[in-house]
Write an enzyme that holds these catalytic residues in place. Structure first.
Site, PDB file in Angstrom:
ATOM      1  N   LYS A 123      45.724  31.915  52.841  1.00 30.38           N
ATOM      2  CA  LYS A 123      47.058  32.544  52.793  1.00 30.38           C
ATOM      3  C   LYS A 123      48.069  31.757  53.623  1.00 30.38           C
ATOM      4  O   LYS A 123      49.240  31.705  53.271  1.00 30.38           O
ATOM      5  CB  LYS A 123      46.988  34.019  53.227  1.00 30.38           C
ATOM      6  CG  LYS A 123      46.231  34.862  52.196  1.00 30.38           C
ATOM      7  CD  LYS A 123      46.702  36.294  52.082  1.00 30.38           C
ATOM      8  CE  LYS A 123      46.068  36.935  50.845  1.00 30.38           C
ATOM      9  NZ  LYS A 123      46.261  38.351  50.690  1.00 30.38           N
ATOM     10  N   LYS A 205      40.512  32.783  42.409  1.00 36.50           N
ATOM     11  CA  LYS A 205      40.436  34.240  42.252  1.00 36.50           C
ATOM     12  C   LYS A 205      41.681  34.781  41.535  1.00 36.50           C
ATOM     13  O   LYS A 205      42.785  34.280  41.763  1.00 36.50           O
ATOM     14  CB  LYS A 205      40.339  34.831  43.673  1.00 36.50           C
ATOM     15  CG  LYS A 205      40.294  36.338  43.744  1.00 36.50           C
ATOM     16  CD  LYS A 205      40.236  36.812  45.196  1.00 36.50           C
ATOM     17  CE  LYS A 205      41.609  37.136  45.729  1.00 36.50           C
ATOM     18  NZ  LYS A 205      41.703  38.402  46.470  1.00 36.50           N
ATOM     19  N   LYS A 208      47.067  39.512  42.425  1.00 33.66           N
ATOM     20  CA  LYS A 208      48.288  40.167  41.925  1.00 33.66           C
ATOM     21  C   LYS A 208      49.560  39.449  42.359  1.00 33.66           C
ATOM     22  O   LYS A 208      50.610  39.624  41.755  1.00 33.66           O
ATOM     23  CB  LYS A 208      48.323  41.663  42.289  1.00 33.66           C
ATOM     24  CG  LYS A 208      48.114  42.016  43.750  1.00 33.66           C
ATOM     25  CD  LYS A 208      48.223  43.523  43.939  1.00 33.66           C
ATOM     26  CE  LYS A 208      47.059  44.160  44.675  1.00 33.66           C
ATOM     27  NZ  LYS A 208      46.676  43.611  45.962  1.00 33.66           N
TER      28      LYS A 208
HETATM   29  N1  AQP Z   1      39.876  38.758  41.630  1.00 30.20           N
HETATM   30  C1  AQP Z   1      39.185  39.746  42.189  1.00 30.20           C
HETATM   31  N2  AQP Z   1      37.951  40.042  41.755  1.00 30.20           N
HETATM   32  C2  AQP Z   1      37.240  41.060  42.303  1.00 30.20           C
HETATM   33  N3  AQP Z   1      37.727  41.855  43.288  1.00 30.20           N
HETATM   34  C3  AQP Z   1      38.962  41.587  43.744  1.00 30.20           C
HETATM   35  N4  AQP Z   1      39.732  42.163  44.684  1.00 30.20           N
HETATM   36  C4  AQP Z   1      40.925  41.524  44.762  1.00 30.20           C
HETATM   37  N5  AQP Z   1      40.972  40.529  43.870  1.00 30.20           N
HETATM   38  C5  AQP Z   1      39.754  40.541  43.225  1.00 30.20           C
HETATM   39  C6  AQP Z   1      39.316  43.316  45.469  1.00 30.20           C
HETATM   40  O1  AQP Z   1      40.347  44.290  45.359  1.00 30.20           O
HETATM   41  C7  AQP Z   1      40.369  45.052  46.559  1.00 30.20           C
HETATM   42  C8  AQP Z   1      41.780  45.214  47.041  1.00 30.20           C
HETATM   43  O2  AQP Z   1      42.319  43.945  47.350  1.00 30.20           O
HETATM   44  P1  AQP Z   1      43.641  43.847  48.194  1.00 30.20           P
HETATM   45  O3  AQP Z   1      44.787  44.270  47.399  1.00 30.20           O
HETATM   46  O4  AQP Z   1      43.483  44.585  49.457  1.00 30.20           O
HETATM   47  O5  AQP Z   1      43.736  42.348  48.615  1.00 30.20           O
HETATM   48  P2  AQP Z   1      43.375  41.013  47.949  1.00 30.20           P
HETATM   49  O6  AQP Z   1      41.889  40.811  47.952  1.00 30.20           O
HETATM   50  O7  AQP Z   1      44.172  39.950  48.651  1.00 30.20           O
HETATM   51  O8  AQP Z   1      43.861  41.205  46.445  1.00 30.20           O
HETATM   52  P3  AQP Z   1      44.877  40.348  45.647  1.00 30.20           P
HETATM   53  O9  AQP Z   1      45.012  40.944  44.283  1.00 30.20           O
HETATM   54  O10 AQP Z   1      44.479  38.902  45.693  1.00 30.20           O
HETATM   55  O11 AQP Z   1      46.213  40.618  46.427  1.00 30.20           O
HETATM   56  P4  AQP Z   1      47.293  39.602  46.964  1.00 30.20           P
HETATM   57  O12 AQP Z   1      47.650  38.745  45.778  1.00 30.20           O
HETATM   58  O13 AQP Z   1      48.410  40.455  47.433  1.00 30.20           O
HETATM   59  O14 AQP Z   1      46.634  38.825  48.050  1.00 30.20           O
HETATM   60  C9  AQP Z   1      39.468  44.344  47.559  1.00 30.20           C
HETATM   61  O15 AQP Z   1      38.256  45.046  47.634  1.00 30.20           O
HETATM   62  C10 AQP Z   1      39.243  42.993  46.949  1.00 30.20           C
HETATM   63  O16 AQP Z   1      37.964  42.484  47.280  1.00 30.20           O
END
Ligand code: AQP
Length: 348
Positions: A123, A205, A208
């Site tokens: 990040k 990965k 969002k």
């Molecule tokens: N690609 C993924 N595959 C499986 N699990 C995923 N998670 C996120 N992306 C994937 C799981 O979703 C839960 C919530 O995630 P989060 O919103 O707290 O943070 P994150 O992991 O940083 O998700 P994003 O979508 O990638 O958000 P941004 O883009 O804002 O950083 C967690 O249990 C995570 O494991």
């Protein structure tokens, strides 16, 4: 009447905690990796789920968007099937114990441990203009989120494994000094789709906050958008639907299709033997559309009833405060803080 001392108290259900950031509409990755499992676990476990808006602040957020996304995340979780009566469902910033325990735990976490976190490295590389201390200490806040509820299991995607290990280490270190204060949580990872990959770069990965909207499926995308995004998903030049090392794009689509249809990999390989990727991608898109259809419909209904959403998050915050305060109180006592002057009323 004599008391029956042989009657043992009913066993406490195991406690689950997990959270999701309101940084945009959830992706198919969030849904398959986390939220879908949260829904399934609700009957068997005592579940606590949070919209972790304090975590979202580690990346700069536009205030109105953050506020709107937080409410929308609540409606989305309920639309996915989280029942606010069965589970404790709350917004993190409403429950002050999270920030308070996070500070205490940060004094029991080593700088070197945090420096090794790969999400911090990823990040901060993505946002070089804002490498703030919160981004660095994010895993400590996550440890506080989990440990406050005496959590046994944490259902998350595999990307969170390193953070969960750190939470366990912090808890063990604290318990080693002060006795058994925290339960030691285990990770709970889905067997399939524990890491859903980007549709435009299957070595990355699905996220969002990806700048390229073709890289992710948002769970509120329109059916035609979902199909279109799958049609343009990156695969390879083999033209063979098979789950094999090196076929990242196809493997990702097969995992998604398998969860959406309940078919295993060999059945999928047989279904598409001798057929091109065009048919396969269309089938994946259509299966995902059907899987997400009820979520989209329920989401629209919840968003029209703002008063109900407010009542849900208010009750959720009260219940979360009541449970988490017990742990915070214990921690303060152990470390030598005087009794709290403003303890919340514990009648929820
Ligand atoms: N690609 C993924 N595959 C499986 N699990 C995923 N998670 C996120 N992306 C994937 C799981 O979703 C839960 C919530 O995630 P989060 O919103 O707290 O943070 P994150 O992991 O940083 O998700 P994003 O979508 O990638 O958000 P941004 O883009 O804002 O950083 C967690 O249990 C995570 O494991």
């Amino acid at each position: 009447m004599e008391e029956n001392n042989n009657q043992s108290a009913p066993a406490r259900k195991k406690r689950i905690f997990s959270g999701i950031q309101p940084t945009g509409t959830f992706t198919l990755g969030n849904y398959l990796g986390a939220v879908r499992n949260w829904v399934e676990l609700q009957d068997e476990y005592d579940c606590v789920y949070s919209i972790v808006n304090m975590h979202a602040m580690t990346i700069r957020q536009e205030p109105k968007a953050l506020r709107d996304n937080t409410i929308s995340a609540l409606a989305l979780l309920m639309a996915c099937g989280i029942d606010p009566e069965k589970s404790i469902l709350f917004i993190q910033s409403h429950v002050r114990t999270h920030a308070e325990l996070s500070w205490v735990l940060s004094c029991y976490t080593q700088f070197g441990e945090l420096s090794r976190m790969t999400q911090f490295k990823d990040k901060s590389a993505k946002h070089p203009e804002n490498i703030n201390a919160g981004l660095f200490t994010y895993p400590v806040l996550m440890a506080a989120d989990i440990l406050l509820y005496q959590t046994d299991l944490v259902p998350v995607g595999i990307d969170q494994k390193q953070h969960l290990e750190l939470a366990r280490n912090i808890a063990q270190r604290f318990n080693g000094i002060y006795g058994n204060v925290f339960a030691i949580p285990d990770g709970y990872y889905p067997k399939l789709a524990a890491k859903v990959m980007s549709l435009s770069d299957p070595t990355k990965k699905m996220s969002k906050s990806d700048d390229n909207p073709k890289a992710y499926i948002s769970i509120l995308d329109k059916p035609e958008t979902i199909v279109k995004k799958f049609k343009s998903a990156v695969t390879d030049s083999d033209a063979e639907v098979a789950y094999r090392q090196g076929k990242d794009g196809v493997n990702n689509l097969m995992a998604i299709y398998s969860v959406a249809t309940g078919r295993d990999f060999s059945a999928i390989e047989a279904e598409f033997a001798g057929r091109g990727y065009g048919d396969f991608k269309l089938a994946v898109g259509e299966a995902v559309v059907e899987m997400l259809r009820p979520v989209r419909e329920r989401y629209d209904q919840y968003m029209q009833d703002r008063a109900y959403l407010e009542a849900c998050y208010t009750q959720g915050a009260q219940r979360a405060l009541s449970v988490s305060y017990r742990t915070l109180e214990k921690v303060y006592k152990k470390i030598g803080f005087p009794a709290d002057l403003f303890a919340p009323v514990r009648s929820f």
